[in-house]
Enzyme design. Sequence first.
Site, PDB file in Angstrom:
ATOM      1  N   GLY A  54      16.853  40.077  35.454  1.00 15.98           N
ATOM      2  CA  GLY A  54      16.556  39.143  34.378  1.00 15.98           C
ATOM      3  C   GLY A  54      15.536  39.692  33.378  1.00 15.98           C
TER       4      GLY A  54
ATOM      5  N   LEU B  77       8.948  21.560  19.689  1.00 14.72           N
ATOM      6  CA  LEU B  77      10.340  21.913  19.414  1.00 14.72           C
ATOM      7  C   LEU B  77      10.788  22.954  20.428  1.00 14.72           C
ATOM      8  CD1 LEU B  77      10.245  22.340  15.497  1.00 14.72           C
ATOM      9  CD2 LEU B  77      10.089  20.258  16.878  1.00 14.72           C
TER      10      LEU B  77
ATOM     11  N   LYS C  68       7.712  42.906  15.874  1.00 15.59           N
ATOM     12  CA  LYS C  68       6.292  42.768  16.232  1.00 15.59           C
ATOM     13  C   LYS C  68       5.413  43.702  15.409  1.00 15.59           C
ATOM     14  CE  LYS C  68       7.467  41.110  20.858  1.00 15.59           C
ATOM     15  NZ  LYS C  68       7.848  41.531  22.220  1.00 15.59           N
TER      16      LYS C  68
END
Lengths: 432, 432
Positions: A188, A10, A206
């Site tokens: 980026g 997916l 996390k």
Amino acid sequence: MKRAIQIGLLGLGTVGGSVVKIVQENAANISQKVGLPLKISRVLVRNKEKQRTVDTGDAIVTTDINDILADPAIDIIVEVMGGEQPAKEYILQALNAGKHVVTANKDVIAKYGRELFTAAEDNHVDLLFEASVGGGIPIIRPLKQCLAANQITEVMGIVNGTTNYMLTKMMNEKMSYADVLAEAQAKGYAEADPTADVGGWDAARKIAILSSIAFSSRVTLDDVYVEGITNISVEDIEYARELGYVIKLVAVAKDSEHGIEVRVHPAFIPNSHPLAGVSDVFNAIYVKGHAVGEAMFYGRGAGGLPTASAVTADIIDVARDIKHNTSSRILCTCFENKPLCPVGKTELPYYIRLLVEDKPGVFAAIAGAFGAQQVSLHSVIQKRKINNCAEIVLITYPVSNDNIKLAMNTLDGMSVVTKVRSVIRVEAEEIA
Amino acid sequence: MKRAIQIGLLGLGTVGGSVVKIVQENAANISQKVGLPLKISRVLVRNKEKQRTVDTGDAIVTTDINDILADPAIDIIVEVMGGEQPAKEYILQALNAGKHVVTANKDVIAKYGRELFTAAEDNHVDLLFEASVGGGIPIIRPLKQCLAANQITEVMGIVNGTTNYMLTKMMNEKMSYADVLAEAQAKGYAEADPTADVGGWDAARKIAILSSIAFSSRVTLDDVYVEGITNISVEDIEYARELGYVIKLVAVAKDSEHGIEVRVHPAFIPNSHPLAGVSDVFNAIYVKGHAVGEAMFYGRGAGGLPTASAVTADIIDVARDIKHNTSSRILCTCFENKPLCPVGKTELPYYIRLLVEDKPGVFAAIAGAFGAQQVSLHSVIQKRKINNCAEIVLITYPVSNDNIKLAMNTLDGMSVVTKVRSVIRVEAEEIA
């Protein structure tokens, strides 16, 4: 007799594309390790027309999740779409369809972990998520298996590469927060809306996942106290350096006497600590256990190939389970229900930077305000004069967050205090 | 219905005693993780009369291995006796008796791995050995599982705590090798006969094990090139510091174009490398993989509790397999047969320290001798005068070990060269 382990993938973005690449390139080696070849049979994408650099071979590409869920030949669903929805729904449907699931999705695991692990258990399938924390760094399996014999007392991680890159740049090149953020966005490393990174939310997800495993007790995103790095200045980083520290955005989980502390915030870390040397986009997770003592796991916390390294490792692990007719060997380990420690009760030393009037009696007044809230001062530096003000930098003895807040409120209202510049926690330091 | 996972423990020394302690202290937590309690039923000792601090409860203590092997209730044999024999024989007998085996024994795995894994496979049982390398640091399972999707190109470890403690002391306190060895012996960090540590043999066994896993190809102790730290002097450590390096005893495995390089030796490591900051008795293993990039695993490489942390994790893993009616999910992964690279063909930069006559033309003669063997000099420092001699320190470009040896032989025979003081490899450095 099964001929191959079949995978429904997916998502075909940076991570998904890298998973395809690794599975193709290492086909022979992986096949030997598993005892059966892996085959990516179906791929879910949002847009079938989009030009892609990755060659999915004879995999059937679809935009309909049901094509994958309904295919009885698919053994493992690999979710690398990211985001909360529809990823969570797809994972749940996959588990309920009796498919094993591998996911890299921290948002989903940090929020819906309990529900998904229950579904995996009910359906006798695996649910693995090594890539959800620390990218390529092995940390979920080490915590769940390799350190399973330990009473874990502390997990402290640098788990967000963007902010670690930014803080490293600010330290090494004395660049301002605004400049370094602009540069990270240009490269980026940071998103156009950088809130998830610089606000600490990525790290919070996390540490929710890591603390759930470490303390055998479910911690979700809402349980985490979160402070980002937006107020960190080059001046604080310079003072940290002078005092023998570095400033890092840390994700901390501690099993303390008041309950489990789970928090994300910038902190002074002494140079001698193993996390202090973790620079640039690197991540590391430091763990304290009663038997192992200290351990640390270091590497690349993000990026297509590192993340796909962890995803593919999970795929191999599930495939080994399938080959050996077993499943659900290790699912949810949150069989305890430990109380959380309110952030106000967490005790740490603090670094404080104040701008005050430069005249006699001012320091006594400040010291009095600290003393009134049981804040003891460990070291005081009066450093610079700025216009007619004096800049005072101090480090306190460990004190509760409630008390430091009361003290700072008092100081903020004092006429001799021009400005409270910074209040930053000090971690991993023995000041007692 | 099984009531408990029963363990036969071979050895009740520092590690064995710590395993007993962890299994007792964490009984409830481990029982939840496994789904069944662990029970240490029988313990093998050399001397039943010896006073012990550890309480083995109602475990039957014996001096006869057959008491344990013949007990059908025993599920797992845990070997923490150490040494090659009779440990290897006991492990083999246990596997052939259909028992799962957990061992901390690097000597046995590095030498008899192939035979023992075959026996485990034939008998459909587990054979786990996480504690054989890096003490409490998770590294075997991370390599076998978490990094299973990678083409590993390099493993470099500081895997011997004794020598790392000694080299750290020599660096920080400028102590001589002899003095620091005596101190390490007094503190119990080094044995009366320190050869296994300072000679590099302990590290050699560990890198044989790690490289077998990393490259899916069996490497045994005999395949490892070994050099110890006995010739390292404070002077070399000082020069290293000046040049931006630290000297570490490294265990290196590389998949190079000439085959697998597996070697243990002191090396200059640049300060910027993650291994450079690993000090004192700490260990760390640095891994390069094509997908994960760089990863490092850090912690305590020895000691009763850290080692027992890894042993007990393996016990829990086997117990989970038993609970889930599976076994041998991950045994030997050496299904390739890669050639070894002869040490003569390994190419690295070298640090060289020479004492030469202090007169015109000498340097030209030396440079000529290097050039004749294709050794190019990257940097040259002429530093001190000692009596009438000059001390020359230089770092070469990467060169094969064969060529550096030829060059050093030539130099050694030259009348202007008073003495070749040191020849030390430089690792992890981009000199090209």
